[in-house]
Scaffold this active site. Structure first.
Site, PDB file in Angstrom:
ATOM      1  N   THR A  16      14.326 -25.925 -19.801  1.00 41.46           N
ATOM      2  CA  THR A  16      14.812 -24.956 -20.804  1.00 41.46           C
ATOM      3  C   THR A  16      16.226 -25.258 -21.274  1.00 41.46           C
ATOM      4  OG1 THR A  16      13.466 -23.214 -19.840  1.00 41.46           O
ATOM      5  CG2 THR A  16      15.317 -22.484 -21.141  1.00 41.46           C
ATOM      6  N   ASP A  60       9.107 -30.633 -19.688  1.00 45.56           N
ATOM      7  CA  ASP A  60       9.072 -29.322 -19.047  1.00 45.56           C
ATOM      8  C   ASP A  60       8.760 -29.616 -17.577  1.00 45.56           C
ATOM      9  OD1 ASP A  60       8.106 -26.145 -19.991  1.00 45.56           O
ATOM     10  OD2 ASP A  60       7.722 -26.859 -17.951  1.00 45.56           O
ATOM     11  N   SER A  61       9.428 -28.938 -16.656  1.00 46.49           N
ATOM     12  CA  SER A  61       9.265 -29.329 -15.253  1.00 46.49           C
ATOM     13  C   SER A  61       7.867 -29.041 -14.714  1.00 46.49           C
ATOM     14  CB  SER A  61      10.331 -28.689 -14.372  1.00 46.49           C
ATOM     15  OG  SER A  61      10.046 -27.348 -14.132  1.00 46.49           O
ATOM     16  N   ASP A  93      11.202 -24.264 -13.246  1.00 46.20           N
ATOM     17  CA  ASP A  93       9.884 -23.955 -12.673  1.00 46.20           C
ATOM     18  C   ASP A  93       9.565 -24.757 -11.408  1.00 46.20           C
ATOM     19  OD1 ASP A  93       9.475 -22.111 -14.628  1.00 46.20           O
ATOM     20  OD2 ASP A  93       8.099 -23.323 -15.827  1.00 46.20           O
ATOM     21  N   THR A 279       4.260 -19.951   6.527  1.00 42.72           N
ATOM     22  CA  THR A 279       4.011 -18.533   6.263  1.00 42.72           C
ATOM     23  C   THR A 279       4.022 -18.216   4.773  1.00 42.72           C
ATOM     24  OG1 THR A 279       4.800 -16.273   6.606  1.00 42.72           O
ATOM     25  CG2 THR A 279       6.463 -17.995   6.735  1.00 42.72           C
ATOM     26  N   CYS A 281       5.126 -15.454   3.772  1.00 42.38           N
ATOM     27  CA  CYS A 281       6.331 -14.639   3.566  1.00 42.38           C
ATOM     28  C   CYS A 281       7.441 -15.520   3.006  1.00 42.38           C
ATOM     29  CB  CYS A 281       6.822 -14.047   4.893  1.00 42.38           C
ATOM     30  SG  CYS A 281       5.656 -12.923   5.644  1.00 42.38           S
TER      31      CYS A 281
HETATM   32  N1  ASP Z   1       9.327 -24.185 -18.192  1.00 38.43           N
HETATM   33  C1  ASP Z   1      10.728 -24.551 -17.963  1.00 38.43           C
HETATM   34  C2  ASP Z   1      10.744 -25.757 -17.037  1.00 38.43           C
HETATM   35  O1  ASP Z   1      10.598 -25.600 -15.863  1.00 38.43           O
HETATM   36  C3  ASP Z   1      11.470 -23.404 -17.385  1.00 38.43           C
HETATM   37  C4  ASP Z   1      12.959 -23.670 -17.150  1.00 38.43           C
HETATM   38  O2  ASP Z   1      13.483 -24.695 -17.405  1.00 38.43           O
HETATM   39  O3  ASP Z   1      13.623 -22.757 -16.654  1.00 38.43           O
HETATM   40  O4  ASP Z   1      10.903 -26.864 -17.507  1.00 38.43           O
END
Ligand code: ASP
Length: 343
Positions: A16, A60-61, A93, A279, A281
């Protein structure tokens, strides 16, 4: 501590932070790195020199894979001698997965590798990108008596530097997107940068920096849930070529005690598939044998993930399998902290 004369390499992978809105679809998509730099003239005021490298095609990740982690390792390796610190711009992400992966692939790291990104693009009026980026560079440049202060893979977001392999993304909305429930943060940015030295990984004097470039992706993750059927478990365990299954269990490592469940797990352990118990959690640790519901798992030699995150368990398993850790040693090595990822 000052940062004069430090040379920092900024590695842009996407996310992003450098995205713009598509005019037609209004979806966010990655854009050119030089455009990103134009949006932060403040970088010129920093007390260190900054060089930049970008992925040919920023992503995008969600599209990051272990191959991309290795590309980052290769960039760091090529610039390891010439630079004092590294800042990796990355989508949030899967940032915790990449941070964990890099921590295993970069052995005896003696320089900072700081991952950061943002929730809003750098061009947005309310962006969190500028603070995240500028402070990450300052952290990467921190040094004392000529030596870097941070010598590990960190993740910086919203005023805190965390150990990368201890983090999890917890929020898709708030600027505070990450947490590290099982390990304290390493640095806090306020009026000053407060470094909590007692939590940093210790110096590895005399140990040579080593890069690893093999990840074995033949693993799977199964989150158990009330009502899970034998078909689901057996389906997972019968995946062709599977070498390790990360089993997300309840609480401190507890799972159903139904005979079919335990028998299935046991038969696959006998076939040589490693079952790793982590876990569900967000905080706390697996303690096998603490409850009756984990007693049999302990007896059948399920691997304890202790307080590791699922993100770190995935990359640790891929790294160990890729490095050829033998079946007999797998449990012992997995249960040993390699990069501060577990207690
Ligand atoms: N979808 C974006 C990514 O992971 C979200 C971000 O960068 O915060 O590339």
């Amino acid at each position: 501590m000052n940062s004069k004369s430090r040379r920092i390499l900024l590695i842009y992978t996407g996310g992003t932070i450098g995205m713009v809105k598509d005019y037609v679809t209004s979806a966010l998509k990655a854009f050119d790195f030089n455009e990103l730099l134009k949006n932060i003239p403040e970088l010129k005021q920093l007390d260190c020199s900054i060089d930049t490298v970008s992925f040919d095609v920023p992503i995008d990740s969600s599209n990051m894979s272990p191959k991309d982690w290795i590309s980052i390792v290769e960039i760091i390796e090529r610039h390891y001698e010439s630079h004092d610190g590294f800042v990796v711009l990355h989508g949030s992400d899967t940032m915790s997965y990449t941070a964990s992966g890099l921590s295993f692939l970069l052995e005896n790291l003696n320089k900072p590798v700081i991952l950061t990104g943002s929730q809003l693009p750098i061009g947005d009026l309310r962006t969190d990108a500028k603070e995240n980026l500028i402070t990450s560079i300052q952290i990467a440049a921190l040094h004392e008596k000529g030596e870097a202060i941070v010598k590990e893979v960190g993740l910086y977001f919203e005023y805190k530097l965390y150990r990368g392999n201890r983090t999890t993304k917890i929020n898709a909305e708030n600027f505070q997107a990450f947490t590290s429930l099982n390990y304290p943060h390493l640095i806090e940015s306020g009026v000053h940068l407060n470094v909590f030295k007692e939590y940093l990984l210790p110096i590895k004097r005399g140990k040579k920096f080593i890069t690893h470039k093999k990840m074995d992706e033949n693993i799977a993750v199964l989150k158990i849930f009330p009502g899970i059927t034998q078909n689901v478990l057996d389906g997972m365990l019968n995946i062709q070529g599977l070498k390790a299954l990360i089993l997300e269990t309840y609480g401190s490592g507890n799972a159903p005690t139904s005979e079919w469940f335990l028998k299935s797990l046991e038969s696959f352990i006998k076939k040589g598939i490693h079952i790793i118990n982590v876990t569900q959690c967000s905080g706390g640790s697996v303690i096998l044998g603490h409850y009756e519901t984990s007693m049999r798992l302990k007896q059948m030699q399920v691997v304890s993930g202790k307080d590791i995150t699922t993100e770190a368990a995935i990359s640790k398993a891929m790294y160990m399998l890729g490095s050829g850790v033998g079946d007999e040693l797998f449990k012992t090595v997995f249960e040993t902290p390699l990069r501060g990822e577990m207690h």
